[in-house]
Design a protein around this motif. Structure first.
Motif, PDB file in Angstrom:
ATOM      1  N   ALA A 185       0.816  -1.219   0.000  1.00  0.00           N
ATOM      2  CA  ALA A 185       0.000   0.000   0.000  1.00  0.00           C
ATOM      3  C   ALA A 185       0.846   1.263   0.000  1.00  0.00           C
ATOM      4  CB  ALA A 185      -0.936  -0.003   1.211  1.00  0.00           C
ATOM      5  N   VAL A 186       1.999   1.234   0.706  1.00  0.00           N
ATOM      6  CA  VAL A 186       2.832   2.438   0.782  1.00  0.00           C
ATOM      7  C   VAL A 186       4.024   2.391  -0.164  1.00  0.00           C
ATOM      8  CG1 VAL A 186       2.171   2.876   3.169  1.00  0.00           C
ATOM      9  CG2 VAL A 186       4.204   1.502   2.703  1.00  0.00           C
ATOM     10  N   ASN A 187       4.179   1.255  -0.862  1.00  0.00           N
ATOM     11  CA  ASN A 187       5.250   1.115  -1.862  1.00  0.00           C
ATOM     12  C   ASN A 187       6.641   1.288  -1.237  1.00  0.00           C
ATOM     13  OD1 ASN A 187       6.131   0.580  -4.473  1.00  0.00           O
ATOM     14  ND2 ASN A 187       6.229   2.752  -5.013  1.00  0.00           N
ATOM     15  N   ALA A 188       6.863   0.625  -0.086  1.00  0.00           N
ATOM     16  CA  ALA A 188       8.170   0.666   0.577  1.00  0.00           C
ATOM     17  C   ALA A 188       9.053  -0.459   0.052  1.00  0.00           C
ATOM     18  CB  ALA A 188       8.003   0.540   2.088  1.00  0.00           C
ATOM     19  N   ASP A 189      10.383  -0.238   0.086  1.00  0.00           N
ATOM     20  CA  ASP A 189      11.324  -1.265  -0.355  1.00  0.00           C
ATOM     21  C   ASP A 189      11.623  -2.285   0.748  1.00  0.00           C
ATOM     22  OD1 ASP A 189      13.040   1.314  -2.130  1.00  0.00           O
ATOM     23  OD2 ASP A 189      11.687  -0.199  -2.942  1.00  0.00           O
ATOM     24  N   ASP A 246      15.810  12.502   3.311  1.00  0.00           N
ATOM     25  CA  ASP A 246      17.068  12.287   2.595  1.00  0.00           C
ATOM     26  C   ASP A 246      18.132  11.932   3.629  1.00  0.00           C
ATOM     27  OD1 ASP A 246      19.007  14.209   0.139  1.00  0.00           O
ATOM     28  OD2 ASP A 246      19.336  12.234   1.047  1.00  0.00           O
ATOM     29  N   VAL A 247      18.582  10.677   3.622  1.00  0.00           N
ATOM     30  CA  VAL A 247      19.567  10.205   4.597  1.00  0.00           C
ATOM     31  C   VAL A 247      20.832  11.052   4.533  1.00  0.00           C
ATOM     32  CG1 VAL A 247      21.098   8.271   5.150  1.00  0.00           C
ATOM     33  CG2 VAL A 247      18.670   7.852   4.731  1.00  0.00           C
ATOM     34  N   ASN A 248      21.213  11.494   3.344  1.00  0.00           N
ATOM     35  CA  ASN A 248      22.451  12.261   3.191  1.00  0.00           C
ATOM     36  C   ASN A 248      22.392  13.609   3.909  1.00  0.00           C
ATOM     37  OD1 ASN A 248      23.658  10.285   1.562  1.00  0.00           O
ATOM     38  ND2 ASN A 248      22.646  11.098  -0.266  1.00  0.00           N
ATOM     39  N   ASN A 255      25.629  11.028  12.995  1.00  0.00           N
ATOM     40  CA  ASN A 255      26.599  10.404  12.090  1.00  0.00           C
ATOM     41  C   ASN A 255      26.578   8.874  12.178  1.00  0.00           C
ATOM     42  OD1 ASN A 255      27.591  12.587  10.731  1.00  0.00           O
ATOM     43  ND2 ASN A 255      29.248  12.998  12.175  1.00  0.00           N
ATOM     44  N   ASN A 256      26.434   8.318  13.393  1.00  0.00           N
ATOM     45  CA  ASN A 256      26.377   6.854  13.533  1.00  0.00           C
ATOM     46  C   ASN A 256      25.159   6.292  12.810  1.00  0.00           C
ATOM     47  OD1 ASN A 256      28.686   6.938  15.033  1.00  0.00           O
ATOM     48  ND2 ASN A 256      27.718   6.539  17.014  1.00  0.00           N
ATOM     49  N   GLU A 257      24.026   6.958  13.002  1.00  0.00           N
ATOM     50  CA  GLU A 257      22.800   6.513  12.329  1.00  0.00           C
ATOM     51  C   GLU A 257      22.956   6.625  10.810  1.00  0.00           C
ATOM     52  OE1 GLU A 257      21.500   7.991  16.394  1.00  0.00           O
ATOM     53  OE2 GLU A 257      22.987   8.540  14.874  1.00  0.00           O
ATOM     54  N   LYS A 258      23.561   7.729  10.377  1.00  0.00           N
ATOM     55  CA  LYS A 258      23.753   7.957   8.945  1.00  0.00           C
ATOM     56  C   LYS A 258      24.614   6.854   8.322  1.00  0.00           C
ATOM     57  CE  LYS A 258      25.451  11.556   5.776  1.00  0.00           C
ATOM     58  NZ  LYS A 258      26.017  12.934   5.716  1.00  0.00           N
ATOM     59  N   PHE A 259      25.701   6.492   8.998  1.00  0.00           N
ATOM     60  CA  PHE A 259      26.590   5.446   8.478  1.00  0.00           C
ATOM     61  C   PHE A 259      25.871   4.111   8.381  1.00  0.00           C
ATOM     62  CE2 PHE A 259      30.495   3.303   7.586  1.00  0.00           C
ATOM     63  CZ  PHE A 259      30.408   2.080   8.241  1.00  0.00           C
ATOM     64  N   LEU A 260      25.093   3.760   9.426  1.00  0.00           N
ATOM     65  CA  LEU A 260      24.391   2.475   9.428  1.00  0.00           C
ATOM     66  C   LEU A 260      23.343   2.431   8.319  1.00  0.00           C
ATOM     67  CD1 LEU A 260      24.029  -0.256  10.846  1.00  0.00           C
ATOM     68  CD2 LEU A 260      22.351   0.843  12.354  1.00  0.00           C
ATOM     69  N   LEU A 261      22.607   3.518   8.117  1.00  0.00           N
ATOM     70  CA  LEU A 261      21.563   3.563   7.089  1.00  0.00           C
ATOM     71  C   LEU A 261      22.183   3.500   5.694  1.00  0.00           C
ATOM     72  CD1 LEU A 261      19.248   6.301   8.644  1.00  0.00           C
ATOM     73  CD2 LEU A 261      18.876   3.831   8.633  1.00  0.00           C
ATOM     74  N   GLN A 262      23.256   4.256   5.478  1.00  0.00           N
ATOM     75  CA  GLN A 262      23.888   4.249   4.157  1.00  0.00           C
ATOM     76  C   GLN A 262      24.472   2.881   3.823  1.00  0.00           C
ATOM     77  OE1 GLN A 262      26.626   7.536   4.574  1.00  0.00           O
ATOM     78  NE2 GLN A 262      25.237   8.969   3.524  1.00  0.00           N
ATOM     79  N   SER A 263      24.944   2.148   4.851  1.00  0.00           N
ATOM     80  CA  SER A 263      25.507   0.812   4.600  1.00  0.00           C
ATOM     81  C   SER A 263      24.435  -0.164   4.099  1.00  0.00           C
ATOM     82  CB  SER A 263      26.153   0.270   5.873  1.00  0.00           C
ATOM     83  OG  SER A 263      25.166  -0.013   6.870  1.00  0.00           O
ATOM     84  N   GLN A 264      23.160   0.155   4.346  1.00  0.00           N
ATOM     85  CA  GLN A 264      22.062  -0.693   3.872  1.00  0.00           C
ATOM     86  C   GLN A 264      21.470  -0.165   2.563  1.00  0.00           C
ATOM     87  OE1 GLN A 264      19.234  -1.610   7.212  1.00  0.00           O
ATOM     88  NE2 GLN A 264      20.672  -0.327   8.377  1.00  0.00           N
ATOM     89  N   GLY A 265      22.044   0.908   2.025  1.00  0.00           N
ATOM     90  CA  GLY A 265      21.554   1.484   0.762  1.00  0.00           C
ATOM     91  C   GLY A 265      20.267   2.272   0.929  1.00  0.00           C
ATOM     92  N   ILE A 266      19.965   2.725   2.145  1.00  0.00           N
ATOM     93  CA  ILE A 266      18.721   3.438   2.408  1.00  0.00           C
ATOM     94  C   ILE A 266      18.873   4.912   2.031  1.00  0.00           C
ATOM     95  CG2 ILE A 266      17.062   4.101   4.201  1.00  0.00           C
ATOM     96  CD1 ILE A 266      17.974   1.597   5.760  1.00  0.00           C
ATOM     97  N   LYS A 267      17.894   5.438   1.294  1.00  0.00           N
ATOM     98  CA  LYS A 267      17.906   6.842   0.897  1.00  0.00           C
ATOM     99  C   LYS A 267      16.896   7.675   1.673  1.00  0.00           C
ATOM    100  CE  LYS A 267      19.576   6.016  -3.801  1.00  0.00           C
ATOM    101  NZ  LYS A 267      19.343   6.226  -5.246  1.00  0.00           N
ATOM    102  N   ARG A 294      11.699  10.311  -0.466  1.00  0.00           N
ATOM    103  CA  ARG A 294      10.235  10.369  -0.417  1.00  0.00           C
ATOM    104  C   ARG A 294       9.785  11.412   0.617  1.00  0.00           C
ATOM    105  NH1 ARG A 294       5.815   5.896   0.484  1.00  0.00           N
ATOM    106  NH2 ARG A 294       7.477   4.438   0.025  1.00  0.00           N
ATOM    107  N   HIS A 295       8.643  12.052   0.303  1.00  0.00           N
ATOM    108  CA  HIS A 295       7.975  12.923   1.269  1.00  0.00           C
ATOM    109  C   HIS A 295       6.757  12.187   1.810  1.00  0.00           C
ATOM    110  CE1 HIS A 295       6.175  16.394   3.155  1.00  0.00           C
ATOM    111  NE2 HIS A 295       5.050  16.153   2.490  1.00  0.00           N
ATOM    112  N   TRP A 296       6.735  11.950   3.110  1.00  0.00           N
ATOM    113  CA  TRP A 296       5.620  11.228   3.740  1.00  0.00           C
ATOM    114  C   TRP A 296       4.522  12.210   4.117  1.00  0.00           C
ATOM    115  CZ3 TRP A 296       4.864   6.041   4.352  1.00  0.00           C
ATOM    116  CH2 TRP A 296       5.953   5.197   4.063  1.00  0.00           C
TER     117      TRP A 296
END
Length: 803
Positions: A185-189, A246-248, A255-267, A294-296
């Motif tokens: 329904a929300v088209n999440a990956d 936008d994770v970036n 910064n710790n959260e950003k690194f973990l999210l980017q390692s999973q390819g999350i945008k 995405r804008h929620w």
């Protein structure tokens, strides 16, 4: 079909005009082509073999961004969205081009964005050797965006409702399955659930669902140290949602959260906390986007928080299920967290469940309604005690069922929609029987959802499909459907009236499109007041209206035309009086073709329009003169005085009768561009600012454009443009000098300057006539034509001697 394009038979005539040389066209046909060229929607002609352009009107480049030359070099098949191309071509083939066809598709603009076009086509004979496709296309992007928003919202609501049924129906819930339903329904990956352990010191990904092609991350996300992610944990503990578009762009403290999210390819992602009823944080529910940001929407986030609450309650239920003694208590606990307002009654009609959503919708607390009977639960919705959908479960043949807008039975569940005049709400409800452990019916349960917003969105979609945005009348597309519906024997005789608002282009050019819109609205009201309730009035094109009159003989239609004309003559005349060229024809036998009748009506209307065009333009010129006098606060005497002086100079110069008439007209209208300047600037007592002065200096160009659009003023257009030029070339707007300046402009420059000096300005006092004449003489050879100054001074001295 676009609202502001002429009917199909009329455009067949346009094609004939298109093939003729421009020099050979009569003036009425030229105007007809101008209206088609400047229609609000796109008119195009294509080679039938490959759809390449033979012609496209000026609206196409305005809407699509491409220049006309670029479009003529392009093949539309390369601009249609690849997902829509096959369907568009199949529509043309299946529908049969001779009969016409309609298709919706996305079309590439020059800025690489797609917009939705609704195109209707017809096969035509372009010339002796060329068969072509004539297309009418309008922008329906707004309607499509609204439809998509409504669809996505309904999908999410349906997914959450489905999830709630799983929570209600089973002790062991497949959370992965629920996550897959909501993800669709929300088209999440990726969708996941984290749980906290060791008093929140550790967290693990305990449930995960991934879309096709998305790498699972569950294994690497076990026993994470919560202290490493203070930014993340702090928000969840405060009960906040984590919305990262936008994770970036995450701040430095994350910064710790950003690194973990980017390692999973999350945008981009959304995370909502999972909290027990005592606000204890036990986990979180997350939705990842790996393909794009995405804008929620706030409403979607609110709905997904409800899902998190259901998960929290489910975990609570799992932990305490040994303590729950009967199904009724478990059901009530889960229902309390359902997103839909839900209540239940027992066999005696007493309220046994009233959840939190019901408290919010009704404004009544559970403790104030539990145990009440005699339809007490209906009061918040209908302001009276009456049966509801829940009671139809007990009594399916109750007369109440006829009050529902829709009602259907799915197994043992009733689904219905009803409107409550008391609350002004549209309510969607589902009601089912309740059974005990032995399968005996012990009551019923109903869930209610406020669907008023959805209904309004649907109504807006219908409105966009059926009505013209400006006038509120039916649009062309709807009218053509009504013609097909009413083209039957039982509605004969049928009469058609087509009306074209005279002078709309002149009003748009002179007073602006806002005033042109007001003219159309005044014409609309006249048509509404003149017609019967059963008559169908539609906006047929930019300045055209069409009326379908069932059960109306030709003589009656002629009487209606006269009634409309009388109403126009009695209407207000500011800036011009409403004038509508009308034509009518009637279908009285079954074998007559209704579209031939429409073509005949249109031909008669255009014949009348040609006859009335001169009167319309004369009326327009009078309106311009009145508007100019009103805006400049000058009397008719003031204008006559300028005309007399100009005439005297013209006679001394030996001008012809026609030249003198043009000079008098110029004396009256040379400042016509001033009507577009606000009174605040025109009559400002202080000196004008540089910006205000620039606005003033634009009025010769504005007046020139007005004159160019009016055949009767064409002869003085160049003089209007040049009436502030100076003999030495330092004037504006062109900076021309000497004899380059039209004679009329040179004459009016002297007269206007003299009158301005003896009359004064808001910011400058008047001077005596003798001083004004001295100033005119001083400026001869610099500002003014010296020979014309000599004649002007002779005239003034002669007048002075006579006095």
């Amino acid at each position: 079909m676009p609202e502001d394009i002429k009917n199909k038979n009329l455009l067949d005539d346009f094609l004939e005009f298109f093939r003729l040389s421009e020099e050979a066209l009569p003036s009425s046909e030229q105007k007809y082509m101008t209206m088609v060229e400047n229609a609000n929607d796109i008119i195009s002609i294509h080679h039938l073999s490959d759809l390449s352009y033979l012609y496209i009107n000026s609206t196409g480049p305005k809407i699509l961004g491409w220049s006309k030359e670029e479009l003529m070099r392009k093949n539309p098949m390369n601009l249609i969205h690849p997902e829509d191309l096959t369907r568009a071509l199949e529509t043309i083939q299946i529908a049969g081009i001779e009969d016409g066809c309609t298709c919706e598709c996305r079309f590439l603009k020059k800025d690489n964005q797609y917009l939705w076009l609704e195109s209707s086509g017809k096969k035509i004979q372009f010339d002796a050797d060329t068969v072509a496709l004539l297309l009418y296309s309008r922008d329906i992007s707004e309607r499509k965006a609204l439809e998509e928003t409504v669809r996505q919202r309904l999908n999410l609501e349906e997914a959450i409702a489905t999830a709630s049924q799983f929570f209600l129906a089973a002790d062991n819930v497949d959370l992965i399955h629920i996550m897959s339903i909501v993800s669709a329904a929300v088209n999440a990956d990726r969708v996941y659930i984290f749980e906290f352990f060791d008093e929140g010191k550790k967290s693990s990904n305990t449930y995960e669902w991934c879309a096709t092609g998305i790498e699972p991350a569950q294994e690497m996300l076990q026993d994470l140290d919560s202290s490493l992610f203070p930014w993340w944990l702090g928000r969840l503990k405060n009960g906040e949602n984590i919305v990262i578009e936008d994770v970036n762009a995450l701040p430095a403290e994350a910064n710790n959260e950003k690194f973990l999210l980017q390692s999973q390819g999350i945008k981009s992602l959304l995370v909502v906390p999972i909290c027990l009823k005592n606000s204890e944080l036990v986990g979180f529910l997350g939705f990842d986007d790996n393909q794009s940001t995405r804008h929620w929407l706030a409403e979607d986030i609110k709905t997904l928080r409800m899902l998190a609450e259901m998960i929290a309650l489910y975990w609570t239920r799992c932990q305490v299920k040994n303590a729950l003694r009967d199904s009724e208590q478990r059901l009530a606990s889960i229902i309390d967290f359902l997103p839909d307002a839900t209540f239940a009654i027992d066999k005696q009609g007493r309220v046994i469940i009233w959840n939190r959503a019901m408290e919010e919708m009704s404004g009544i607390k559970g403790e104030d309604i539990l145990g009440k009977d005699n339809y007490e639960y209906a009061l918040p919705f209908f302001a009276t005690k009456r049966p509801m959908l829940i009671d139809l479960v007990m009594n399916p043949d109750h007369p109440l069922k006829h009050s529902y807008l829709s009602l259907e039975k799915r197994d043992e569940t009733l689904v219905g929609e009803i409107f409550s005049p008391q609350s002004g709400l549209y309510m969607f409800g589902t009601a089912s029987p309740l059974y005990d452990a032995n399968g005996r019916r012990v009551g019923a349960i109903e869930s209610i959802r406020d669907v008023t917003e959805r209904r309004r969105a649907e109504e807006k979609i219908r409105y966009l499909s059926h009505f013209d945005k400006l006038t509120g009348l039916y649009n062309r597309s709807f009218f053509e459907e009504e013609v097909k519906r009413l083209d039957k024997k039982e509605y004969l005789p049928i009469s058609i009236i087509i009306g074209d608002v005279n002078g709309l282009k002149l009003v748009n050019d002179a007073f602006g499109h806002r005033e042109g819109d007001r003219l159309l609205l005044r014409a609309t009201q006249i048509l509404k007041d003149s017609c019967r309730q059963e008559d169908i009035i539609a906006r047929w094109g930019g300045d055209e209206f069409i009326i379908l009159l069932p059960h109306t003989f030709h003589q009656q239609a002629l009487q209606l035309c006269q009634r409309i004309k009388n109403a126009c003559q009695q209407s207000e005349s500011e800036p011009i009086q409403v004038s509508i060229a009308l034509g009518t024809a009637s279908k009285e036998t079954v074998d007559e073709n209704i579209f031939t009748i429409i073509k005949e009506t249109d031909d008669r209307m255009y014949s009348n329009k040609v006859q009335e065009s001169k009167n319309t333009r004369n009326s327009f010129i009078l309106s311009l003169e009145n508007s100019l006098r009103t805006r400049t606060r000058k009397s008719q005497f003031y204008v006559v005085h300028k005309q007399e002086t100009a005439k005297n100079i013209g006679m001394l110069l030996g001008l012809s009768k026609n030249e003198l008439q043009n000079l008098l007209l110029l004396a009256s209208l040379h400042d016509i561009g001033i009507i577009t300047i606000s009174p605040e600037i025109l009559f400002k007592e202080a000196a004008l600012t540089p910006g205000e002065w620039e606005i003033i200096k634009k009025h010769p160009e504005t007046g020139y454009r007005i004159a160019q659009s009016t055949p009767e003023l064409l002869a003085i257009a160049e003089a209007i443009l040049a009436h502030h030029e100076r003999w030495d070339g330092t004037g504006y707007p062109q900076g021309i000098a000497g004899q380059e300046i039209p004679l009329g402009a040179r004459i009016l420059a002297i007269i206007d300057s003299y009158n301005a000096m003896i009359s004064g300005r808001p910011y400058k006092a008047a001077i005596s006539p003798s001083l004004a004449l001295q100033e005119i003489h001083r400026c001869a050879g610099s500002q003014f034509d010296p020979e014309l100054v000599r004649l002007f001074l002779e005239i003034k001295k002669g007048i002075s001697r006579r006095q």
